[in-house]
Enzyme design. Structure first.
Site, PDB file in Angstrom:
ATOM      1  N   TYR A   1     -13.359  -5.877  10.249  1.00  0.00           N
ATOM      2  CA  TYR A   1     -12.076  -5.149  10.187  1.00  0.00           C
ATOM      3  C   TYR A   1     -11.349  -5.284  11.526  1.00  0.00           C
ATOM      4  CZ  TYR A   1      -9.066  -0.929   9.856  1.00  0.00           C
ATOM      5  OH  TYR A   1      -8.014  -0.030   9.846  1.00  0.00           O
ATOM      6  N   ALA A   2     -12.090  -5.104  12.621  1.00  0.00           N
ATOM      7  CA  ALA A   2     -11.502  -5.202  13.968  1.00  0.00           C
ATOM      8  C   ALA A   2     -10.939  -6.596  14.209  1.00  0.00           C
ATOM      9  CB  ALA A   2     -12.555  -4.861  15.025  1.00  0.00           C
ATOM     10  N   ALA A   3     -11.690  -7.614  13.785  1.00  0.00           N
ATOM     11  CA  ALA A   3     -11.229  -9.000  13.975  1.00  0.00           C
ATOM     12  C   ALA A   3      -9.921  -9.224  13.221  1.00  0.00           C
ATOM     13  CB  ALA A   3     -12.296  -9.975  13.478  1.00  0.00           C
ATOM     14  N   ALA A   4      -9.868  -8.702  12.002  1.00  0.00           N
ATOM     15  CA  ALA A   4      -8.652  -8.889  11.196  1.00  0.00           C
ATOM     16  C   ALA A   4      -7.464  -8.173  11.833  1.00  0.00           C
ATOM     17  CB  ALA A   4      -8.893  -8.365   9.780  1.00  0.00           C
TER      18      ALA A   4
ATOM     19  N   ASN B   1       1.531  -2.362   5.543  1.00  0.00           N
ATOM     20  CA  ASN B   1       0.728  -1.146   5.736  1.00  0.00           C
ATOM     21  C   ASN B   1      -0.643  -1.202   5.067  1.00  0.00           C
ATOM     22  OD1 ASN B   1       0.242   1.957   5.822  1.00  0.00           O
ATOM     23  ND2 ASN B   1       0.308   1.447   3.642  1.00  0.00           N
TER      24      ASN B   1
ATOM     25  N   SER C   1      -4.780  -1.241  14.128  1.00  0.00           N
ATOM     26  CA  SER C   1      -5.736  -0.134  14.275  1.00  0.00           C
ATOM     27  C   SER C   1      -6.295  -0.122  15.691  1.00  0.00           C
ATOM     28  CB  SER C   1      -6.889  -0.318  13.285  1.00  0.00           C
ATOM     29  OG  SER C   1      -7.960   0.535  13.623  1.00  0.00           O
TER      30      SER C   1
ATOM     31  N   GLY D   1       0.826  -1.214   0.000  1.00  0.00           N
ATOM     32  CA  GLY D   1       0.000   0.000   0.000  1.00  0.00           C
ATOM     33  C   GLY D   1       0.854   1.254   0.000  1.00  0.00           C
TER      34      GLY D   1
ATOM     35  N   SER E   1       1.204   3.568  -2.114  1.00  0.00           N
ATOM     36  CA  SER E   1       0.800   4.595  -3.092  1.00  0.00           C
ATOM     37  C   SER E   1       0.093   5.793  -2.476  1.00  0.00           C
ATOM     38  CB  SER E   1      -0.116   3.975  -4.156  1.00  0.00           C
ATOM     39  OG  SER E   1      -1.320   3.519  -3.568  1.00  0.00           O
TER      40      SER E   1
HETATM   41  N1  LIG Z   1      -6.625   6.260   8.325  1.00  0.00           N
HETATM   42  C1  LIG Z   1      -6.821   5.939   9.594  1.00  0.00           C
HETATM   43  O1  LIG Z   1      -7.430   6.693  10.383  1.00  0.00           O
HETATM   44  C2  LIG Z   1      -6.265   4.632  10.137  1.00  0.00           C
HETATM   45  C3  LIG Z   1      -6.401   4.396  11.516  1.00  0.00           C
HETATM   46  C4  LIG Z   1      -5.896   3.206  12.028  1.00  0.00           C
HETATM   47  C5  LIG Z   1      -5.236   2.308  11.207  1.00  0.00           C
HETATM   48  N2  LIG Z   1      -5.127   2.570   9.876  1.00  0.00           N
HETATM   49  C6  LIG Z   1      -4.393   1.590   9.066  1.00  0.00           C
HETATM   50  O2  LIG Z   1      -3.265   2.250   8.505  1.00  0.00           O
HETATM   51  C7  LIG Z   1      -2.931   1.639   7.245  1.00  0.00           C
HETATM   52  C8  LIG Z   1      -2.825   2.714   6.179  1.00  0.00           C
HETATM   53  O3  LIG Z   1      -4.089   3.369   6.102  1.00  0.00           O
HETATM   54  P1  LIG Z   1      -4.328   4.653   5.186  1.00  0.00           P
HETATM   55  O4  LIG Z   1      -5.362   5.456   5.881  1.00  0.00           O
HETATM   56  O5  LIG Z   1      -3.031   5.257   4.804  1.00  0.00           O
HETATM   57  O6  LIG Z   1      -5.036   3.942   3.935  1.00  0.00           O
HETATM   58  P2  LIG Z   1      -5.344   4.491   2.456  1.00  0.00           P
HETATM   59  O7  LIG Z   1      -5.040   5.943   2.356  1.00  0.00           O
HETATM   60  O8  LIG Z   1      -6.690   3.992   2.113  1.00  0.00           O
HETATM   61  O9  LIG Z   1      -4.261   3.695   1.592  1.00  0.00           O
HETATM   62  C9  LIG Z   1      -4.309   2.293   1.560  1.00  0.00           C
HETATM   63  C10 LIG Z   1      -3.180   1.779   0.687  1.00  0.00           C
HETATM   64  O10 LIG Z   1      -3.284   0.349   0.629  1.00  0.00           O
HETATM   65  C11 LIG Z   1      -3.504  -0.059  -0.730  1.00  0.00           C
HETATM   66  N3  LIG Z   1      -4.395  -1.224  -0.689  1.00  0.00           N
HETATM   67  C12 LIG Z   1      -5.654  -1.298  -0.185  1.00  0.00           C
HETATM   68  N4  LIG Z   1      -6.150  -2.531  -0.335  1.00  0.00           N
HETATM   69  C13 LIG Z   1      -5.184  -3.254  -0.954  1.00  0.00           C
HETATM   70  C14 LIG Z   1      -5.092  -4.588  -1.406  1.00  0.00           C
HETATM   71  N5  LIG Z   1      -6.119  -5.453  -1.275  1.00  0.00           N
HETATM   72  N6  LIG Z   1      -3.967  -5.009  -1.996  1.00  0.00           N
HETATM   73  C15 LIG Z   1      -2.918  -4.170  -2.173  1.00  0.00           C
HETATM   74  N7  LIG Z   1      -2.942  -2.877  -1.765  1.00  0.00           N
HETATM   75  C16 LIG Z   1      -4.051  -2.429  -1.181  1.00  0.00           C
HETATM   76  C17 LIG Z   1      -4.095   1.179  -1.414  1.00  0.00           C
HETATM   77  O11 LIG Z   1      -3.883   1.233  -2.815  1.00  0.00           O
HETATM   78  P3  LIG Z   1      -4.960   0.601  -3.846  1.00  0.00           P
HETATM   79  O12 LIG Z   1      -6.326   1.044  -3.409  1.00  0.00           O
HETATM   80  O13 LIG Z   1      -4.552   1.118  -5.198  1.00  0.00           O
HETATM   81  O14 LIG Z   1      -4.774  -0.874  -3.742  1.00  0.00           O
HETATM   82  C18 LIG Z   1      -3.285   2.282  -0.728  1.00  0.00           C
HETATM   83  O15 LIG Z   1      -1.995   2.361  -1.294  1.00  0.00           O
HETATM   84  C19 LIG Z   1      -4.019   0.602   6.987  1.00  0.00           C
HETATM   85  O16 LIG Z   1      -3.581  -0.678   7.381  1.00  0.00           O
HETATM   86  C20 LIG Z   1      -5.162   1.044   7.895  1.00  0.00           C
HETATM   87  O17 LIG Z   1      -6.003  -0.038   8.233  1.00  0.00           O
HETATM   88  C21 LIG Z   1      -5.619   3.710   9.322  1.00  0.00           C
END
Ligand SMILES: NC(=O)c1ccc[n+]([C@@H]2O[C@H](COP(=O)([O-])OP(=O)(O)OC[C@H]3O[C@@H](n4cnc5c(N)ncnc54)[C@H](OP(=O)(O)O)[C@@H]3O)[C@@H](O)[C@H]2O)c1
Length: 249
Positions: free
Chosen positions: A157-160, A91, A144, A16, A18
């Site tokens: 999502y929470a379980a995962a 990530n 998370s 992830g 990007s």
């Molecule tokens: N944002 C929050 O408030 C928050 C809070 C707690 C934890 N988190 C965790 O922090 C991490 C990053 O979150 P973020 O907010 O930066 O997410 P984001 O902005 O939605 O970015 C997610 C990244 O993962 C890629 N991705 C998603 N599903 C994928 C898949 N099946 N295979 C390969 N790549 C995939 C996306 O690109 P594509 O869509 O092009 O695949 C993107 O690059 C995640 O694990 C999230 O659960 C986030």
């Protein structure tokens, strides 16, 4: 992020890489001399610009974590291309709209588990095999606050994510003797594409419940990743670092 004390330029695999947190991690790692292999399902302007700007140090492929064969092949190709893997940042994650379990389709459940748990496990296995050859490496799983506290509409999502934390702890015991550290980081809410649908009312509620009275800055989560990825945390493994302004305390 501080570079590990090994010869040659270290290599990070970032899922992830990007957008959001993954993008910032890629930028920081490249800026500090790492070589980075990243993937996501689709490319964007950041990926294209970074490929053009760092043709020898940045490598990106379209991979869906739900496709286990492609995920394994990506790790093998990254190791082949760069010769080693020093850091895996698990990530990539998928949250989606809040959905009550009673109305969640099996296909949606499988999608969430694949992206947030099975996929990261498969990727970890493939990268850990490469790290084991050099008896050195760091694995960092992005969890998370949903893994720590209950939130309506996010049960799967929470379980995962809770599964990912348990995975980190047990894997730390398996891989410690091979010189590989495994930790989990638990971010609180931060602004990204994942959270654009969150209403202002919900944001205000999160602020109210957070002792520090605000949402996380993306850089604050990246700072914790920097620490756990660096030799400054060389005696820390099997741990979960919560970076949430205190909302779960
Ligand atoms: N944002 C929050 O408030 C928050 C809070 C707690 C934890 N988190 C965790 O922090 C991490 C990053 O979150 P973020 O907010 O930066 O997410 P984001 O902005 O939605 O970015 C997610 C990244 O993962 C890629 N991705 C998603 N599903 C994928 C898949 N099946 N295979 C390969 N790549 C995939 C996306 O690109 P594509 O869509 O092009 O695949 C993107 O690059 C995640 O694990 C999230 O659960 C986030």
């Amino acid at each position: 992020m501080t570079r590990p004390e090994t010869s040659g330029d270290p290599v990070a695999v970032v899922s992830g890489g990007s957008r959001g947190l993954g993008r910032l991690a890629v930028e920081r790692l490249l800026g500090e001399g790492w070589r980075v292999a990243a993937f996501s399902r689709s490319a964007n302007a950041f990926v294209q610009d970074t490929l053009a700007g760092h043709p020898d140090r940045f490598w990106w492929q379209p991979v869906d974590l739900a496709d286990h064969d492609r995920t394994r092949a990506f790790a093998a190709a990254a190791a082949e291309r760069f010769g080693r893997i020093d850091l895996l940042l698990n990530n990539a994650g998928l949250l989606g709209r809040p959905e009550l379990l009673l109305t969640t389709a099996v296909s949606r459940t499988e999608e969430l588990i694949a992206a947030n748990l099975t996929g990261p496990i498969i990727l970890t296995q493939a990268c850990a095999k490469v790290m084991a050859r050099r008896k050195s490496g760091t694995i960092l799983n992005v969890s998370s606050v949903n893994a720590v506290r209950g939130y309506r509409g996010a049960a799967v999502y929470a379980a995962a994510k809770a599964g990912l934390d348990g995975f980190s702890r047990s894997l730390a015991r398996e891989l410690g003797p091979l010189g590989i550290r495994v930790n989990s980081i638990v971010p609180g809410f931060f602004e990204s594409d994942m959270t654009t649908d969150v209403t202002e009312e919900s944001r205000e509620r999160i602020r109210r419940r957070t002792p520090l009275g605000r949402l996380a800055d993306l850089a604050e989560i990246a700072d914790a990743i920097s620490f756990l990825a660096s030799p400054r945390s060389s005696f820390i493994t099997g741990q979960t670092l919560i970076v949430d302004g205190g909302i779960t305390c």
